[in-house]
Design a protein around this motif. Structure first.
Motif, PDB file in Angstrom:
ATOM      1  N   VAL A 202      45.874  44.003  33.994  1.00 36.36           N
ATOM      2  CA  VAL A 202      44.815  42.989  34.094  1.00 36.36           C
ATOM      3  C   VAL A 202      43.483  43.654  33.750  1.00 36.36           C
ATOM      4  O   VAL A 202      42.961  44.437  34.547  1.00 36.36           O
ATOM      5  N   PRO A 203      42.933  43.400  32.569  1.00 39.27           N
ATOM      6  CA  PRO A 203      41.620  43.962  32.228  1.00 39.27           C
ATOM      7  C   PRO A 203      40.508  43.133  32.869  1.00 39.27           C
ATOM      8  O   PRO A 203      40.778  42.241  33.681  1.00 39.27           O
ATOM      9  N   ASP A 204      39.262  43.442  32.524  1.00 43.61           N
ATOM     10  CA  ASP A 204      38.156  42.640  33.039  1.00 43.61           C
ATOM     11  C   ASP A 204      38.415  41.169  32.756  1.00 43.61           C
ATOM     12  O   ASP A 204      38.748  40.788  31.628  1.00 43.61           O
ATOM     13  N   THR A 205      38.263  40.349  33.767  1.00 37.66           N
ATOM     14  CA  THR A 205      38.623  38.930  33.682  1.00 37.66           C
ATOM     15  C   THR A 205      37.429  38.078  34.055  1.00 37.66           C
ATOM     16  O   THR A 205      36.790  38.307  35.083  1.00 37.66           O
ATOM     17  N   GLY A 206      37.155  37.086  33.252  1.00 34.45           N
ATOM     18  CA  GLY A 206      35.982  36.237  33.460  1.00 34.45           C
ATOM     19  C   GLY A 206      36.227  35.073  34.385  1.00 34.45           C
ATOM     20  O   GLY A 206      36.243  33.917  33.975  1.00 34.45           O
ATOM     21  N   GLY A 207      36.424  35.377  35.654  1.00 38.63           N
ATOM     22  CA  GLY A 207      36.562  34.321  36.654  1.00 38.63           C
ATOM     23  C   GLY A 207      37.985  33.845  36.815  1.00 38.63           C
ATOM     24  O   GLY A 207      38.822  33.965  35.925  1.00 38.63           O
ATOM     25  N   ALA A 208      38.268  33.282  37.988  1.00 41.24           N
ATOM     26  CA  ALA A 208      39.609  32.754  38.276  1.00 41.24           C
ATOM     27  C   ALA A 208      39.533  31.593  39.259  1.00 41.24           C
ATOM     28  O   ALA A 208      40.022  30.513  39.000  1.00 41.24           O
ATOM     29  N   THR A 440      36.801  65.157  42.093  1.00 43.24           N
ATOM     30  CA  THR A 440      36.737  63.698  41.968  1.00 43.24           C
ATOM     31  C   THR A 440      37.939  63.069  42.656  1.00 43.24           C
ATOM     32  O   THR A 440      38.976  63.723  42.859  1.00 43.24           O
ATOM     33  N   VAL A 441      37.781  61.804  42.997  1.00 42.47           N
ATOM     34  CA  VAL A 441      38.821  61.071  43.718  1.00 42.47           C
ATOM     35  C   VAL A 441      39.150  59.805  42.950  1.00 42.47           C
ATOM     36  O   VAL A 441      38.242  59.041  42.569  1.00 42.47           O
ATOM     37  N   THR A 442      40.426  59.565  42.705  1.00 47.37           N
ATOM     38  CA  THR A 442      40.882  58.311  42.103  1.00 47.37           C
ATOM     39  C   THR A 442      41.408  57.402  43.208  1.00 47.37           C
ATOM     40  O   THR A 442      42.333  57.779  43.939  1.00 47.37           O
ATOM     41  N   ALA A 443      40.795  56.242  43.322  1.00 52.19           N
ATOM     42  CA  ALA A 443      41.236  55.235  44.295  1.00 52.19           C
ATOM     43  C   ALA A 443      42.037  54.176  43.549  1.00 52.19           C
ATOM     44  O   ALA A 443      41.543  53.577  42.591  1.00 52.19           O
ATOM     45  N   ARG A 444      43.260  53.963  43.986  1.00 52.99           N
ATOM     46  CA  ARG A 444      44.106  52.940  43.389  1.00 52.99           C
ATOM     47  C   ARG A 444      44.330  51.831  44.407  1.00 52.99           C
ATOM     48  O   ARG A 444      44.524  52.093  45.591  1.00 52.99           O
ATOM     49  N   CYS A 445      44.338  50.596  43.896  1.00 53.41           N
ATOM     50  CA  CYS A 445      44.399  49.445  44.791  1.00 53.41           C
ATOM     51  C   CYS A 445      45.220  48.344  44.148  1.00 53.41           C
ATOM     52  O   CYS A 445      45.192  48.166  42.925  1.00 53.41           O
ATOM     53  N   GLY A 446      45.955  47.589  44.965  1.00 58.96           N
ATOM     54  CA  GLY A 446      46.794  46.521  44.448  1.00 58.96           C
ATOM     55  C   GLY A 446      46.052  45.245  44.119  1.00 58.96           C
ATOM     56  O   GLY A 446      46.660  44.278  43.674  1.00 58.96           O
ATOM     57  N   ALA A 447      44.741  45.233  44.306  1.00 60.94           N
ATOM     58  CA  ALA A 447      43.949  44.050  43.978  1.00 60.94           C
ATOM     59  C   ALA A 447      43.729  43.965  42.466  1.00 60.94           C
ATOM     60  O   ALA A 447      44.030  44.897  41.723  1.00 60.94           O
ATOM     61  N   ALA A 448      43.181  42.847  42.021  1.00 61.74           N
ATOM     62  CA  ALA A 448      42.899  42.644  40.604  1.00 61.74           C
ATOM     63  C   ALA A 448      41.635  41.787  40.490  1.00 61.74           C
ATOM     64  O   ALA A 448      41.692  40.578  40.685  1.00 61.74           O
ATOM     65  N   PRO A 449      40.497  42.381  40.181  1.00 62.00           N
ATOM     66  CA  PRO A 449      39.234  41.646  40.248  1.00 62.00           C
ATOM     67  C   PRO A 449      39.043  40.680  39.090  1.00 62.00           C
ATOM     68  O   PRO A 449      39.550  40.886  37.993  1.00 62.00           O
ATOM     69  N   SER A 450      38.307  39.634  39.377  1.00 57.80           N
ATOM     70  CA  SER A 450      37.922  38.681  38.328  1.00 57.80           C
ATOM     71  C   SER A 450      36.450  38.315  38.503  1.00 57.80           C
ATOM     72  O   SER A 450      36.077  37.154  38.448  1.00 57.80           O
ATOM     73  N   GLY A 451      35.643  39.348  38.758  1.00 58.50           N
ATOM     74  CA  GLY A 451      34.212  39.148  38.870  1.00 58.50           C
ATOM     75  C   GLY A 451      33.641  39.340  40.251  1.00 58.50           C
ATOM     76  O   GLY A 451      32.465  39.060  40.475  1.00 58.50           O
ATOM     77  N   GLN A 452      34.445  39.826  41.212  1.00 59.04           N
ATOM     78  CA  GLN A 452      33.965  39.971  42.590  1.00 59.04           C
ATOM     79  C   GLN A 452      33.163  41.248  42.832  1.00 59.04           C
ATOM     80  O   GLN A 452      32.590  41.416  43.897  1.00 59.04           O
ATOM     81  N   GLN A 610      28.088  36.069  45.593  1.00 59.75           N
ATOM     82  CA  GLN A 610      29.241  35.224  45.893  1.00 59.75           C
ATOM     83  C   GLN A 610      28.797  33.920  46.550  1.00 59.75           C
ATOM     84  O   GLN A 610      29.285  32.838  46.211  1.00 59.75           O
ATOM     85  N   ALA A 611      27.876  34.018  47.512  1.00 61.81           N
ATOM     86  CA  ALA A 611      27.407  32.823  48.212  1.00 61.81           C
ATOM     87  C   ALA A 611      26.681  31.880  47.266  1.00 61.81           C
ATOM     88  O   ALA A 611      26.861  30.649  47.323  1.00 61.81           O
ATOM     89  N   PHE A 612      25.856  32.426  46.395  1.00 66.41           N
ATOM     90  CA  PHE A 612      25.093  31.592  45.468  1.00 66.41           C
ATOM     91  C   PHE A 612      26.026  30.867  44.486  1.00 66.41           C
ATOM     92  O   PHE A 612      25.930  29.657  44.297  1.00 66.41           O
ATOM     93  N   GLY A 613      26.936  31.635  43.875  1.00 71.28           N
ATOM     94  CA  GLY A 613      27.855  31.020  42.917  1.00 71.28           C
ATOM     95  C   GLY A 613      28.730  29.971  43.556  1.00 71.28           C
ATOM     96  O   GLY A 613      28.985  28.906  42.974  1.00 71.28           O
TER      97      GLY A 613
END
Length: 725
Positions: A202-208, A440-452, A610-613
């Protein structure tokens, strides 16, 4: 190639001419792809059942019956998009039209059935206990109302996308998606493959906004053809296509009844929901349970009973849309609170204050089975009124009511409680932290952002927990090869659940670093301390090492885990001031205040955004947005966003975003969800303000969206009722 009718029996699809178009690789109907899998469905705990789906298969391409306008009849694959569209234009079909039903009220009597031999009512549910008739009979005041929560389109900036690329015995899928691991599981099941043969990125995603969390019919077709042909296949939804066949949100017909004693203390609340779930009950069937569970709102109503019927209609399926059931609950109770205040002759603010759940009652068990973790509802309302200048606006309203030439002015409030993080069974997330030799530290996460804003918030969280600069932390999300397990981003869970997981992983990393250093220095672990990204001996500090040096000395350092947080209940109070022209039906929102409480705020800028949108989307539901249909069930969408209005910069009023902060005891960060507040609190505040301006006592007259036509008609009808009285 999509159906132009909303409901009908498919007699034939002919792809012959399409195959002859230059640049067309192939064209197929369902008959040409007998092994094409059906669309998968997900049964969420407490939200849906096998019975709701049984016998109601959602085909990836129509086999025998069209059930919503735009349902796919055939797929054409071209060397590029333009050749494919030329080919699709050559596909012909024969469909015998059937009557279409596009509202629950039209579908309830089963005169037009979407599935032969099966009722259009796919699921029934309830929360709370039935209320004894004597409660209504003995109450000092009882009000009743009906509300229509119109169908909405999530309308993300970027429409749906998928690219499937066969690579040897694996398939790599690129998609704008909220749940990459779920998509991987579903595609693997459809293809009969183990999950390790599929990679989802999932690359950068424009909203969901909830609309990108499933394996859709188009996804099934793309993956199937990519494997069948051994070549990359891509589908990018255009805007008109999205408006026709992307998921819908909301869509409820509600009947409410609210009782109080002479002092305005609530006695009982009854909510009946007929929910429009679209043509297939694959997730939307159980979604209205969120409305039933949250029917109580912010109040100590001792008896609450909510019942629902999930009804199939000839529309695209209803899926979660920002707030997912909680806006529907808030609008119903908050509009009815204003109605009750008018009946009792009370200020609507005072009525709410008399019935708020008090501070010392938390955690609070609602009659509908929710356990509110924490709250200070009065503080949120007080801040909203102070920010708005409530008394000043009431004085201006009184002045205008004495001036026959002044436009009516109204003030509306809405207090809400919502649930964030997900339901039991889905309140966990997976992730890891890995330290490299350069520190350096690599943080991996199971989430998938869409603009958050995950790329800003999560590295800062990890850096703070470890005591290292943010620049040393790199976040990796949305790749099932990098992070083998995960749930995704939905239900306002990013900070509350995924953030808590990363905090937990940081704790594990510190513990592992201390253990390794203790072994290295031959010391007890309790004599090794952690500070600012280094481990050092507690007794004199003579032995110390950085994270990078520790890895160089002791080898790779990585921790990973599954972490579960608790359910949380954000809340808030929104207030609006509107000016209404009853002769034109226009509504001008002069001021909007949104006070939200998401517990501990990790990043104020992100929360504000987030609140404004979300508030802007709430304005859209209140004033502009809503699906409308021709008599044949086909939506009015010929002109795109000229037929489905969204608020633009020109229509956005001054919005004041404020917050109170009541930490949640159910998550180590104290954070609650922040992304859905405006969609939940704003619509009822605006509608209540318009009803206050026009002094509309009958809520049936004022249904969203408050278009100029609907407001004009409501004003005329209200004047007529006043004249009759």
């Amino acid at each position: 190639m999509r159906s132009e009718v909303a409901h009908g029996l498919l007699q034939a699809v002919d792809c012959t001419a399409a195959r002859d178009v230059p640049g067309v690789v192939g064209a197929w109907s369902a008959a040409d792809l007998p092994d094409l899998p059906r669309v998968p469905y997900t049964l969420l705990a407490g939200l849906s059942t096998e019975d709701a789906v049984a016998g109601r298969e959602w085909p990836a391409l129509v086999k025998d019956r069209v059930r919503y306008p735009g349902e796919a009849l055939a797929v054409v694959l071209g060397e590029d998009r333009y050749r494919a569209e030329d080919g699709a234009a050559e596909v012909t079909s024969t469909i015998d039209p059937l009557p279409a039903v596009v509202t629950p009220s039209a579908a309830l009597d089963d005169c037009v059935r979407l599935f032969d031999g099966l009722s259009n009512i796919a699921l029934r549910g309830e929360s709370g206990e039935p209320i004894d008739p004597s409660v209504w009979q003995d109450a000092a005041a009882v009000v009743e109302a009906r509300y229509r929560q119109q169908l909405l389109m999530p309308s993300p900036m970027e429409c749906r996308t998928i690219l499937a690329v066969p690579e040897g015995d694996r398939l790599t899928v690129w998609s704008g998606h909220q749940m990459p691991h779920r998509l991987r599981r579903e595609l693997a099941a459809l293809l009969g493959w183990p999950t390790d043969r599929i990679r989802v990125v999932v690359p950068d995603t424009g909203g969901a906004f909830g609309s990108k969390s499933a394996a859709f019919p188009e996804f099934v077709v793309v993956a199937h053809l990519a494997v069948k042909l051994g070549r990359p296949v891509r589908w990018i939804e255009d805007r008109l296509e999205s408006m026709l066949v992307a998921t819908r949100g909301r869509g409820q017909d509600q009947t409410v009844r609210l009782a109080a004693d002479a002092e305005g203390r609530l006695l009982a609340y009854e909510l009946t929901i007929d929910a429009d779930i679209g043509a297939y009950p694959h997730l939307g069937a159980g979604l209205p349970m969120q409305t039933a569970w949250m029917a109580t709102g912010a109040y100590t109503t001792p008896r609450v009973h909510a019942t629902l019927r999930s009804v199939l209609t000839n529309t695209m399926v209803t899926y979660p849309y920002r707030g997912a059931g909680r806006p529907e609950a808030a609008i119903a109770i908050e509009r009815t609170m204003d109605l009750l205040a008018r009946r009792l002759g009370l200020d609507p603010i005072e009525l709410r204050r008399r019935n708020f759940i008090p501070l010392d009652a938390f955690p609070y068990e609602t009659p509908t089975g929710r356990r509110y973790d924490s709250g200070n509802y009065a503080a949120a309302l007080d801040l909203a009124l102070e920010t708005l200048g409530y008394e000043k606006w009431r004085a201006e309203q009184a002045r205008r009511r004495e001036d026959p030439d002044a436009l009516p002015l109204g003030i509306g409030v809405s207090c809400y409680v919502e649930r964030s993080g997900g339901e039991p069974g889905g309140l966990h997330e997976f992730g890891s932290l890995e330290v490299h030799e350069d520190g350096t530290v690599t943080a991996r996460c199971g989430a998938a952002p869409s603009g958050q804003g995950h790329e800003t918030v999560f590295p800062a969280l990890v850096a703070k927990a470890l005591g290292i600069p943010e620049a040393q932390v790199r976040l990796v999300e949305g790749d099932t090869d990098e992070q083998p397990e995960g749930l995704g981003s939905f239900a306002s869970r990013s900070a509350q659940v995924a953030g808590a997981m990363l905090q937990h992983a940081a704790t594990l990393l510190i513990d592992e670093a201390r253990t390794r250093a203790a072994e290295l220095w031959d010391l007890p672990v309790d004599e090794v301390q952690w500070a600012d990204g280094t481990v050092h001996a507690a007794h004199d500090g003579s032995a110390a090492t950085s994270l990078g040096d520790l890895v160089k000395t002791t080898g790779p350092l990585r921790v990973e885990d599954r972490y579960a947080a608790g359910m949380a209940f954000p809340f808030g109070a929104h207030a609006a001031v509107t000016e209404v022209d009853p002769d034109l039906g226009t509504v001008n929102v002069l001021r909007l205040v949104a006070v939200d409480d998401c517990g501990v705020v990790l990043n104020p800028t992100m929360v504000h955004g987030q609140a404004f949108g979300s508030a802007v989307q709430g304005i859209g539901q209140a004033l502009y947005e809503g699906m409308t249909f021709h008599d044949d069930g086909v939506p009015h969408l010929a002109s795109g966003f000229l037929d489905y209005l969204l608020p633009t910069f020109t229509e956005i009023p001054p919005i004041d975003i404020r917050d109170t902060r009541t930490p949640s005891p159910t998550t180590p960060l104290g954070a609650k969800g922040a992304g859905e507040s405006g969609c939940i609190g704003t619509p009822a505040a605006i509608v209540n303000a318009v009803a206050d301006a026009l002094r509309i006592a009958d809520p049936d007259l004022l249904q969203m969206p408050l278009t100029p036509d609907s407001v004009w008609r409501a004003a005329r009808a209200s004047r007529h009722q006043e004249g009759v009285r």
